[in-house]
Design a protein around this motif. Sequence first.
Motif, PDB file in Angstrom:
ATOM      1  N   ASN A   1      13.506  26.658 -17.836  1.00 56.95           N
ATOM      2  CA  ASN A   1      14.432  26.423 -16.720  1.00 56.95           C
ATOM      3  C   ASN A   1      13.698  25.934 -15.476  1.00 56.95           C
ATOM      4  OD1 ASN A   1      17.394  27.132 -17.100  1.00 56.95           O
ATOM      5  ND2 ASN A   1      16.424  28.854 -18.129  1.00 56.95           N
ATOM      6  N   VAL A   2      12.558  26.551 -15.184  1.00 60.88           N
ATOM      7  CA  VAL A   2      11.783  26.157 -14.000  1.00 60.88           C
ATOM      8  C   VAL A   2      11.349  24.695 -14.107  1.00 60.88           C
ATOM      9  CG1 VAL A   2       9.575  26.521 -12.810  1.00 60.88           C
ATOM     10  CG2 VAL A   2      11.031  28.474 -13.372  1.00 60.88           C
ATOM     11  N   HIS A   3      11.015  24.235 -15.306  1.00 64.82           N
ATOM     12  CA  HIS A   3      10.666  22.823 -15.519  1.00 64.82           C
ATOM     13  C   HIS A   3      11.772  21.922 -14.962  1.00 64.82           C
ATOM     14  CE1 HIS A   3       9.593  19.130 -17.737  1.00 64.82           C
ATOM     15  NE2 HIS A   3      10.869  19.077 -18.076  1.00 64.82           N
TER      16      HIS A   3
ATOM     17  N   PHE B   1      -0.471  23.385 -20.017  1.00 64.62           N
ATOM     18  CA  PHE B   1       0.781  24.068 -19.694  1.00 64.62           C
ATOM     19  C   PHE B   1       1.394  23.513 -18.413  1.00 64.62           C
ATOM     20  CE2 PHE B   1       2.969  27.593 -17.464  1.00 64.62           C
ATOM     21  CZ  PHE B   1       4.025  27.746 -18.346  1.00 64.62           C
ATOM     22  N   CYS B   2       0.584  23.313 -17.382  1.00 62.00           N
ATOM     23  CA  CYS B   2       1.111  22.827 -16.098  1.00 62.00           C
ATOM     24  C   CYS B   2       1.618  21.387 -16.220  1.00 62.00           C
ATOM     25  CB  CYS B   2       0.051  22.933 -15.009  1.00 62.00           C
ATOM     26  SG  CYS B   2      -0.289  24.644 -14.518  1.00 62.00           S
ATOM     27  N   ARG B   3       1.002  20.596 -17.094  1.00 61.73           N
ATOM     28  CA  ARG B   3       1.514  19.240 -17.321  1.00 61.73           C
ATOM     29  C   ARG B   3       2.932  19.301 -17.885  1.00 61.73           C
ATOM     30  NH1 ARG B   3       2.012  16.534 -21.727  1.00 61.73           N
ATOM     31  NH2 ARG B   3       0.645  17.933 -22.904  1.00 61.73           N
ATOM     32  N   ARG B   4       3.174  20.224 -18.824  1.00 66.07           N
ATOM     33  CA  ARG B   4       4.513  20.357 -19.395  1.00 66.07           C
ATOM     34  C   ARG B   4       5.482  20.958 -18.378  1.00 66.07           C
ATOM     35  NH1 ARG B   4       5.300  20.126 -24.815  1.00 66.07           N
ATOM     36  NH2 ARG B   4       6.814  21.836 -24.849  1.00 66.07           N
ATOM     37  N   LEU B   5       5.015  21.937 -17.595  1.00 67.45           N
ATOM     38  CA  LEU B   5       5.892  22.613 -16.637  1.00 67.45           C
ATOM     39  C   LEU B   5       6.324  21.674 -15.512  1.00 67.45           C
ATOM     40  CD1 LEU B   5       7.136  25.394 -15.791  1.00 67.45           C
ATOM     41  CD2 LEU B   5       5.099  25.706 -14.375  1.00 67.45           C
ATOM     42  N   PHE B   6       5.357  20.929 -14.929  1.00 65.21           N
ATOM     43  CA  PHE B   6       5.650  20.087 -13.770  1.00 65.21           C
ATOM     44  C   PHE B   6       6.036  18.661 -14.170  1.00 65.21           C
ATOM     45  CE2 PHE B   6       3.051  23.477 -12.008  1.00 65.21           C
ATOM     46  CZ  PHE B   6       3.737  23.795 -10.844  1.00 65.21           C
ATOM     47  N   GLY B   7       5.817  18.312 -15.444  1.00 62.45           N
ATOM     48  CA  GLY B   7       6.195  16.985 -15.909  1.00 62.45           C
ATOM     49  C   GLY B   7       5.313  15.882 -15.395  1.00 62.45           C
ATOM     50  N   THR B   8       4.068  16.198 -15.061  1.00 61.13           N
ATOM     51  CA  THR B   8       3.133  15.200 -14.557  1.00 61.13           C
ATOM     52  C   THR B   8       1.713  15.652 -14.866  1.00 61.13           C
ATOM     53  OG1 THR B   8       2.514  13.898 -12.600  1.00 61.13           O
ATOM     54  CG2 THR B   8       2.901  16.236 -12.249  1.00 61.13           C
ATOM     55  N   GLU B   9       0.762  14.735 -14.775  1.00 61.13           N
ATOM     56  CA  GLU B   9      -0.632  15.105 -15.000  1.00 61.13           C
ATOM     57  C   GLU B   9      -1.126  15.990 -13.859  1.00 61.13           C
ATOM     58  OE1 GLU B   9      -2.488  14.615 -17.658  1.00 61.13           O
ATOM     59  OE2 GLU B   9      -0.771  13.646 -18.626  1.00 61.13           O
ATOM     60  N   MET B  10      -1.961  16.963 -14.186  1.00 63.67           N
ATOM     61  CA  MET B  10      -2.506  17.893 -13.193  1.00 63.67           C
ATOM     62  C   MET B  10      -4.031  17.893 -13.308  1.00 63.67           C
ATOM     63  SD  MET B  10       0.283  19.368 -11.823  1.00 63.67           S
ATOM     64  CE  MET B  10      -0.124  20.989 -11.161  1.00 63.67           C
ATOM     65  N   ARG B  11      -4.716  18.054 -12.187  1.00 59.79           N
ATOM     66  CA  ARG B  11      -6.182  18.162 -12.193  1.00 59.79           C
ATOM     67  C   ARG B  11      -6.562  19.634 -12.200  1.00 59.79           C
ATOM     68  NH1 ARG B  11     -10.490  17.777  -8.245  1.00 59.79           N
ATOM     69  NH2 ARG B  11      -8.954  17.557  -6.584  1.00 59.79           N
ATOM     70  N   HIS B  12      -7.443  20.006 -13.135  1.00 63.26           N
ATOM     71  CA  HIS B  12      -7.812  21.405 -13.325  1.00 63.26           C
ATOM     72  C   HIS B  12      -9.002  21.749 -12.429  1.00 63.26           C
ATOM     73  CE1 HIS B  12      -8.871  24.830 -16.396  1.00 63.26           C
ATOM     74  NE2 HIS B  12      -8.306  25.269 -15.286  1.00 63.26           N
TER      75      HIS B  12
END
Length: 601
Positions: free
Chosen positions: A50-52, A80-91
């Motif tokens: 839902n949060v996505h 996980f954050c890529r799927r949650l936020f729908g964008t690439e994330m830098r770790h």
Amino acid sequence: MDRPPQMLITNFDVLHYHMCHRTGLASLLGTVRFLVADEVHTYSGIFGSNVHYVIKRLGRIAAGMQFVAASATLDNAAEFCRRLFGTEMRHVCGSGRRGSIEFAMILPTLRKRSSLMVDVAKRLTQGRHRTIIFNNTHRSVELFAMQAKNAGINIMVHRAGLNPGYRNLVESEFRSGRLQAISSTSTLELGIDIGSVDGVISSPVPINRLMQRMGRAARKGQRGYAFLALGDDPISQYYGNHPGDYFTDVEKAYIDPKNPFVERLQILAMACDRPIRAGEMPGHDATLQEQVRAGNLRRAGSLYVPSRKAQKLLGEYNIRGIGSSVYITLDGKRLGHRALPAALEELHSGAIYFLAGRRYLVAGLDYPDGMSARLQRIPEDHSYYTKALTSERPTIDDIYETRSVFGMEVAFCGLRIRKTVGGYLKIALGQDADQGEAVSLDEPLEYDLVTKGIVFHAPRPLDSIAESEDAGYVEAGGYHAAEHIIIEGSNMITGGASRDLGGISLGTSGLIFVYDGAVGGNGASWALYDRLEEALARSMRIAADCSCSHRKGCPRCTFSYRCGNNNDFLHRCSALEILRRINAGEPTKLTAPTQDDRALV
């Protein structure tokens, strides 16, 4: 607002509500430039799915936002954050400072885990060490609080499903020092201010989740104490034999943005936030058309706009769950709710329901019309609790993909499961669950769960195992026991996902289903599908390591506390042979289930 804040501290429930209703706060959200999500590992499962969509909806209003996420426990953070936020994330990795904490992993051999945890909690509180005891289910938290009170410990319960006022009372009593111990689910893993904590006792969770719980202690510079309490269950016994593996079994969070129920309702919410332009959501065109046909959306030129029916549907929607709920009342006052299908297992007539450290008798359940359960007070020294007896029947609606696991064909699929509660067990406090008195319901309760899961055809056990026993029992019992071991033994490999899984073995057919317990699916079965080789290898070791001599096995290997058949129709030696043959690479092909196959859950 005349003087809007520069920073807003809130949660996704609030964002969802205000965007849907286009409030004054919603009008300010177009100015948001940064979205910071702390404790991002908590957005796993249905809530995370839902949060996505809430994040996607916020992005329509506030274009060009930058996302920042933080977690002290996530192992698969970037993925996980890529799927949650729908964008690439830098770790970005960092480290923090912790107080000095003494840690012990303890395994009871001559008594139950709960008894050992009560003893440790009593020693800590007698030494004036304020303590949190973590368990992983509502029932285990409530049962522990009752046992601890009987042992003279000053303790209260903190968990989801309790009224906010009660939880606030627990927090303030502990913060002030008037309360010495709290029995909690994961609700107190997060940053709620409850003051100084000296000791933490936890039932098994993945190591990074345990580190989160341990981080509650010694924050004021004092010496802290932490205990991981293993027990009489397959994964505990595995760690008792292989303790080093515990420290490498890290949690992997999971969500399922393709959950069709979440998608349908969140697309409606998106249209309520702001009408959707034709072509704006290319990945959701089919859902938009479906909602138009259902009368929830209508076309206005090039726009999709919500109907009054859509507003009503969203008014009943909770982003922390999905599906309908049964409301719980006492003396005509609403105390809380429980989502289906779990509500049918816990709130049927005659059930003992746990609420805030007390037990109540369910005097009546109005289902499916009224969707409410009526509680009745019982004496505090009431001597038993209940466990539902259930049956399940699976139907494969769709196969999304298949792959070979040790030569065995495994499918990830859409499932429809008919769940039936036909009775319950009355279990005396301190008695083993399979020794309770069985009671039948006058009218069985039924519910159709639409979800996702995996299915495979396990190899047959050797004929020699059944030489002195009924062959049908040995075969069906082997598949049933193997299903239990695979789910319970995979717990830490999948990041604790087994709590969100159900299982069915279909008689002597060899078909084994493992499915998401949440309506529409929550990603838990996918986590198992993705790491099934590891889970099957560990399951074989669990079955082989157990020294029990019982035909059925025991709580350390084949038993499951969630088993709807009360751990009947189990055969440990047959299960071990089945698991050995799987791991040895014996090939099998999927076959369709027949109506004659008896389901064992």
